[in-house]
Design an enzyme around this catalytic site. Structure first.
Site, PDB file in Angstrom:
ATOM      1  N   ASP A  11      28.829   9.866 -26.341  1.00  0.00           N
ATOM      2  CA  ASP A  11      28.172  10.601 -24.853  1.00  0.00           C
ATOM      3  C   ASP A  11      26.734  10.067 -24.756  1.00  0.00           C
ATOM      4  OD1 ASP A  11      28.245  11.796 -22.429  1.00  0.00           O
ATOM      5  OD2 ASP A  11      27.073  13.286 -23.619  1.00  0.00           O
ATOM      6  N   ARG A  12      26.345   9.723 -23.642  1.00  0.00           N
ATOM      7  CA  ARG A  12      24.937   9.331 -23.545  1.00  0.00           C
ATOM      8  C   ARG A  12      24.039  10.566 -23.310  1.00  0.00           C
ATOM      9  NH1 ARG A  12      22.447   6.394 -18.333  1.00  0.00           N
ATOM     10  NH2 ARG A  12      22.102   8.528 -17.727  1.00  0.00           N
ATOM     11  N   ASP A  13      24.147  11.273 -22.272  1.00  0.00           N
ATOM     12  CA  ASP A  13      23.344  12.304 -21.720  1.00  0.00           C
ATOM     13  C   ASP A  13      23.608  13.628 -22.384  1.00  0.00           C
ATOM     14  OD1 ASP A  13      22.361  10.411 -19.784  1.00  0.00           O
ATOM     15  OD2 ASP A  13      23.564  11.033 -18.478  1.00  0.00           O
ATOM     16  N   ASP A  19      19.157  15.023 -21.608  1.00  0.00           N
ATOM     17  CA  ASP A  19      19.774  14.987 -20.397  1.00  0.00           C
ATOM     18  C   ASP A  19      18.762  14.971 -19.120  1.00  0.00           C
ATOM     19  OD1 ASP A  19      21.663  14.753 -18.344  1.00  0.00           O
ATOM     20  OD2 ASP A  19      22.326  17.037 -18.643  1.00  0.00           O
ATOM     21  N   ASN A  54      30.280   9.517 -18.140  1.00  0.00           N
ATOM     22  CA  ASN A  54      30.479   9.794 -17.095  1.00  0.00           C
ATOM     23  C   ASN A  54      29.338   9.581 -16.181  1.00  0.00           C
ATOM     24  OD1 ASN A  54      33.177  10.521 -17.585  1.00  0.00           O
ATOM     25  ND2 ASN A  54      32.821  12.524 -17.304  1.00  0.00           N
ATOM     26  N   ARG A  99      37.422   9.063 -16.062  1.00  0.00           N
ATOM     27  CA  ARG A  99      36.168  10.082 -16.139  1.00  0.00           C
ATOM     28  C   ARG A  99      36.595  11.133 -17.243  1.00  0.00           C
ATOM     29  NH1 ARG A  99      31.936  12.380 -13.713  1.00  0.00           N
ATOM     30  NH2 ARG A  99      31.872  14.488 -13.516  1.00  0.00           N
ATOM     31  N   ASP A 125      28.484  16.363 -26.280  1.00  0.00           N
ATOM     32  CA  ASP A 125      27.900  17.759 -26.275  1.00  0.00           C
ATOM     33  C   ASP A 125      28.753  18.657 -25.567  1.00  0.00           C
ATOM     34  OD1 ASP A 125      27.191  16.249 -23.929  1.00  0.00           O
ATOM     35  OD2 ASP A 125      25.367  17.719 -23.646  1.00  0.00           O
TER      36      ASP A 125
END
Length: 575
Positions: A11-13, A19, A54, A99, A125
């Site tokens: 996941d990115r953020d 984030d 997402n 999503r 996360d």
């Protein structure tokens, strides 16, 4: 590619970078502490990396695609390259396949990296990340932040404090199933002496032994005998009750010891590998194996074994998936899965009676193995060439690339029973779940093992079909033809995983989910993961009302079935 995983997806953020809600400015990108070093360690280990994120800000008009691409470019500038970026531009109203918690992006990322989703790890996360991973059949590691909810932490298959410790966990698991050096062996006795489900989850480890041994003999208990007969790589089966393993043990006396020693002596094994769960002790059997003249013995033992073990394996952390725990024992003995073996659970089905499939199984499955391979080939997997690798059809290929697999029906299998009461969903709840599936138009087949026919008949009374009583191979055929299975933490859940059927897991948290949940098969976990019975190992529910499972609703199960069977067919509803 490693012995255990092909790729790690992030996941990115909140996972890779701090984030910043709806971030449209590359200058605001800040890596999470230690992220670059952690990612470089994965790259050095040969793992492929991808990002699965997402980004509903696109649908909401909070930033443009150009701005999003600029932010992602800055992420790569700071953290190094990723083999794929999978981005969902939709919000929750779209009902899309991508999503998270839908599994679409995880599957697409695996395909883009040339990987099998089941051999990927998703690191994120929040609970959506873990649910997306599970629904794709991937492993998951949760790194909680201030936005992570307590129930999400309780439900996660594995939890790490930082991205660095998440990478430690991944690399440690890879190392645990990778021998320092492999070795050839002659006649090897492998032991898994408890239930059918325990035997099934030991299957990958037994295939690892078979890949390096001239002959494999499996010692199992009566509860695991039928499952043992389905495992690839096993040449001979010996059945014996071990009083220190079975739940209803007989007294141990001199006659029993003499009988077991004679049985072990008659096998004539050159060495033995003893597979146990964390609460079981391998040393009593090791003593008898020594008396039987077995020269080399490998097992886990946290207790001091003296001269009973030649290879004492220890330090396996709690919560490791049971198939990987068993593989770590095989690796300690010098055995590993051969190239092309995907490490998932597998079985080989014998031809059904008179060449016909079991009741309720599509005709297309007649004469085929659980992996969809014609029976003559599947027969090779059972014994294998001397010293060769067991055949695992389709290993290493993404599911989308496979051909000739089982033709799945539009039906859903509901198995309401479990081996112990604490893991069984209350009958009235199973009735309501079944009624909900039937009302939604699903063709539901209800199964029950020995002693469960009355329960199965009650649940089937909600409008479903009561499947005919059959042996384990027949149940496997029924599961192999299903769109998905709804089942508690019990043997049929592992049997479904072994034939590649998605699982709606009604999982009581009495044991760790990451250790005992459906392995390397698409699944959805339902039930209260934070219930008071959590990790109690209770066999009877210690809390009034069975709250961990009694709170599951038909709507939750229907949603899970939709997640796992996006192209399922349902019966036309009467006007």
């Amino acid at each position: 590619m490693t012995a255990l995983y092909d790729a790690v997806l992030f996941d990115r953020d909140g996972t890779l970078v701090v984030d910043v809600p709806y971030n449209d400015d590359p200058e605001l990108v800040r890596p999470m502490p230690g992220a670059r070093a952690a990612l470089d360690r994965l790259r050095a280990a040969g793992l492929r990396l991808g990002v699965v994120t997402n980004q509903s800000g696109l649908a909401r008009g909070r930033f443009t695609r150009v701005q999003l691409d600029a932010v992602n470019a800055r992420v790569e500038e700071l953290l190094g390259p990723f083999g794929t970026w999978q981005i969902c531009p939709h919000d929750d109203r779209a009902g899309c396949r991508c999503r998270k918690p839908a599994p679409g992006m995880v599957v697409d990322a695996a395909v883009a990296l040339g990987a099998d989703p089941r051999r990927c790890v998703m690191v994120g996360d929040i609970g959506r990340d873990m649910r997306a991973a599970a629904a794709a059949g991937a492993a998951g590691v949760l790194i909680p932040t201030e936005v992570t909810l307590a129930p999400e932490i309780a439900a996660a298959p594995a939890v790490a404090e930082t991205i660095g410790s998440a990478v430690d966990l991944i690399l440690d698991r890879i190392a645990s199933v990778t021998p320092a050096e492999t070795r050839k062996a002659g006649k090897v006795l492998v032991v898994r002496a408890d239930s059918a489900g325990d035997v099934l989850v030991t299957g990958p480890a037994i295939r690892a032994v078979a890949a390096h041994a001239d002959e494999v003999v499996l010692l199992c208990g009566p509860r695991g005998r039928d499952a043992a007969a389905l495992l690839p790589g096993v040449g001979e089966i010996v059945e014996a009750r071990l009083p220190w393993i079975v739940p209803d043990p007989e007294p141990v006396d001199a006659a029993l010891v003499a009988e077991l020693t004679a049985t072990l002596t008659a096998i004539g094994a050159d060495e033995a590998v003893i597979f146990t769960s964390f609460h079981q002790n391998a040393l009593p059997l090791a003593l008898l194996l020594r008396a039987a003249g077995v020269a080399r013995i490998t097992a886990i033992s946290e207790d001091y074994p003296g001269s009973l073990l030649d290879v004492r394996h220890r330090g396996v952390p709690p919560g490791v998936p049971e198939p990987e725990r068993a593989r770590s024992i095989a690796a300690a003995a010098g055995f590993t899965l051969p190239p092309g073996d995907d490490g998932a659970l597998h079985i080989t089905l014998p031809p059904s009676d008179a060449g016909r499939p079991a009741p309720g199984v599509p005709e297309q499955l007649a004469g085929r193995s659980a992996s969809g391979v014609p029976e003559p080939l599947a027969g090779q997997a059972a014994g294998g060439e001397p010293g060769g690798a067991p055949l695992v059809p389709g290993a290493g290929e993404p599911p989308a690339a496979r051909a000739g697999g089982p033709v799945r029906g539009g039906y859903v299998v509901v198995h309401p029973g479990a081996s112990v009461q604490a893991r069984s969903c209350p009958p009235e709840v199973m009735w309501e779940i079944t009624a909900g599936l039937v009302a939604a138009g699903h063709d539901v087949r209800v199964t029950g093992g020995p002693g469960e026919r009355e329960l199965a008949a009650f649940v089937a009374g909600a409008g479903a079909t009561l499947a005919e009583s059959t042996d384990l191979a027949g149940l496997a055929r029924l599961l192999a033809g299903a769109a998905c299975a709804v089942v508690a933490n019990t043997g049929p859940a592992h049997l479904a995983a072994a034939v590649g059927t998605p699982v709606v897991s009604l999982f009581a948290p009495t044991v760790p989910y990451g250790q005992w949940g459906p392995y390397r098969v698409p699944h959805v976990r339902l039930g209260d993961a934070a219930a008071a019975c959590r990790e109690s190992r209770a066999t009877r529910c210690p809390v009034a009302g069975h709250p961990c499972l009694s709170t599951i609703t038909p709507d939750e199960v229907l949603a899970a079935v939709r997640t796992l069977t996006p192209h399922h067919t349902i019966r036309e509803m009467a006007a």
